[in-house]
Enzyme design. Structure first.
Site, PDB file in Angstrom:
ATOM      1  N   LEU A 146       0.820  -1.208   0.000  1.00 23.91           N
ATOM      2  CA  LEU A 146       0.000   0.000   0.000  1.00 23.91           C
ATOM      3  C   LEU A 146       0.857   1.263   0.000  1.00 23.91           C
ATOM      4  O   LEU A 146       0.503   2.266  -0.621  1.00 23.91           O
ATOM      5  CB  LEU A 146      -0.933  -0.004   1.218  1.00 23.91           C
ATOM      6  N   CYS A 147       2.023   1.209   0.670  1.00 21.58           N
ATOM      7  CA  CYS A 147       2.896   2.395   0.710  1.00 21.58           C
ATOM      8  C   CYS A 147       3.419   2.729  -0.683  1.00 21.58           C
ATOM      9  O   CYS A 147       3.558   3.901  -1.050  1.00 21.58           O
ATOM     10  CB  CYS A 147       4.059   2.176   1.681  1.00 21.58           C
TER      11      CYS A 147
END
EC number: 6.2.1.64
Length: 455
Positions: free
Chosen positions: A228-229
């Site tokens: 997700l980062c």
């Protein structure tokens, strides 16, 4: 091979009837591979053509092959369900469709093609009042248990693991038991085929008797998930841009109506995601975001090869023929195929898992600590290979009353129950032996767990 003239509309009935000669040889005389219960008879073909109802789920690359093979094998009472429409990219391998059919529902076009091309075959539309809209363009979840109970065999040509698990659960829910013994007349066989590039598999599932889809979840390839980062801050691939829109922008902007889930088959949803993914890609100097890529990422589409579809469909239809006629013992029970480097195939038995969450008669235990939080429980249900649920909703029976622990929808209920995620099992008042009912999109039935607390 069938005579080409026999496939043309208007052929004489006598000429068409002659094409069943090879099938009759299998049905009207015994052989070394026939099932012990097989009785050679001239009436078997008539029974197969007039009485056996076969449901084909999926009218894509594999489904087109399945319908063609079943029709040419002698099955005339076919039904097909598919929720997708025809796209230009389908035409290179889904041979029942033509360019003029783009935009139409796959199931309707496939049914029309088979009905026109194979004399005597009827891919019928549902005549009962319950299905009086005469539409095949539906999700499998749109039909009730009475619909599925009306078929003798179900054949799957799906590209979705969730859909496979759902139909597996539906057929298991139709099983009847008397004094703990399975009523075998309630068993509806499931023949499942799957392809991925130059690899494929075919399997025969006898619900309640052999291993089911849930027994072998670890056989399915894991879905690719991006950190997700990376998606949020340092996208490098066009897929990252699509995932950013799907996971972060869609929930934030609610582009259509509040809490509407993304429908990978809705062109409006896909167009919205595609346009914003293009903008995201332009901001970060990334190329390669196309509508087709967007659709592939959203729907988790895997590559398909026409030759692999043909081989797997042929294997599946052969198993349907065996099950319907007993002319040969069915496969036991899993076949793998690989022609990426030479040709390799192997058949083996996948054993039934005694503690299977779907098909075992053993109560499921959920072993937890009193200090475990509800969000940890949900993580176990979604992340473990044993369960692989998507959005489980949990309710518990406490002191004879039903207590909702967490539900994903409707949104108003989710907001109200959200604080429970941070609470521990002890804080929620759940004791040892409490039953927890879990509902999820992967199963049409609720799964019951018995809570077992450990120190």
């Amino acid at each position: 091979m069938a005579n080409t003239s026999a496939l043309q509309p208007g052929v004489m009935a006598a000429e068409w009837g002659a094409r069943w000669g090879e099938v009759r040889k299998l049905l009207e005389r015994p052989g070394p591979f026939t099932h012990p219960d097989f009785e050679p008879s001239a009436d078997t073909l008539k029974m197969m053509q007039e009485n056996i109802r076969v449901l084909v789920i999926g009218a894509g690359g594999l489904g087109c092959e399945l319908l063609k093979d079943l029709g040419l094998m002698g099955f005339t009472n076919l039904h097909v369900v598919d929720m997708d429409t025809i796209d230009l990219s389908n035409l290179n391998r889904q041979f029942l469709f033509r360019k003029k059919d783009i935009g139409r529902p796959k199931a309707e076009v496939a049914a029309e093609f088979i009905n026109q091309r194979i004399q005597g075959c009827r891919v019928t539309q549902y005549p009962s009042l319950a299905y009086s809209d005469h539409s095949y363009y539906k999700k499998i979840q749109d039909f009730d248990d009475e619909f599925y109970r009306s078929f003798h065999v179900v054949v799957c040509g799906l590209d979705s693991i969730v859909a496979r698990r759902w139909i597996n659960g539906m057929l298991l829910s139709l099983l009847g038991y008397e004094d703990g013994m399975l009523d075998q007349s309630s068993v509806i066989p499931l023949v499942d085929g799957g392809t991925e590039g130059f690899k494929g598999n075919a399997r025969v599932i006898l619900p309640g008797l052999t291993s089911c889809i849930e027994c072998t979840l670890d056989l399915f390839p894991p879905q690719i998930n991006f950190p997700l980062c990376t998606i949020a801050h340092t996208p490098r691939l066009p897929e990252h841009c699509v995932e950013w829109v799907r996971l972060l922008l869609w929930p934030k902007e609610n582009p259509f109506t509040e809490d509407t889930a993304i429908d990978g088959d809705d062109p409006h949803h896909l167009s919205w995601i595609f346009e914003r993914a293009q903008r995201r890609a332009a901001e970060h100097g990334i190329t390669g975001v196309t509508y087709r890529l967007t659709q592939g990422v959203v729907k988790r589409i895997i590559p398909a090869v026409a030759s692999t579809n043909a081989v797997i469909a042929a294997a599946c239809c052969t198993e349907v023929f065996k099950l319907a006629t007993s002319a040969c013992t069915p496969m036991n029970n899993y076949c793998v195929f690989n022609d990426s480097d030479g040709i390799y195939t192997y058949t083996y038995e996948q054993e039934k898992k005694e503690e299977c969450v779907a098909c075992s008669q053993v109560p499921q235990e959920l072993v937890l600590k009193p200090s475990d939080k509800l969000q940890d429980v949900i993580a176990v249900l979604t992340d473990s290979l044993q369960y692989q649920m998507k959005k489980p909703g949990l309710q518990a029976m406490v002191d004879g009353k039903t207590k909702s622990l967490y539900l994903y929808s409707p949104a108003s209920i989710e907001v109200k129950l959200r604080p429970n995620l941070k609470k521990t099992i002890q804080e929620l008042g759940l004791r040892d032996g409490v039953e927890i009912a879990v509902a999820d999109v992967t199963n049409p039935s609720t799964v019951l767990f018995r809570l077992k607390l450990k120190p």
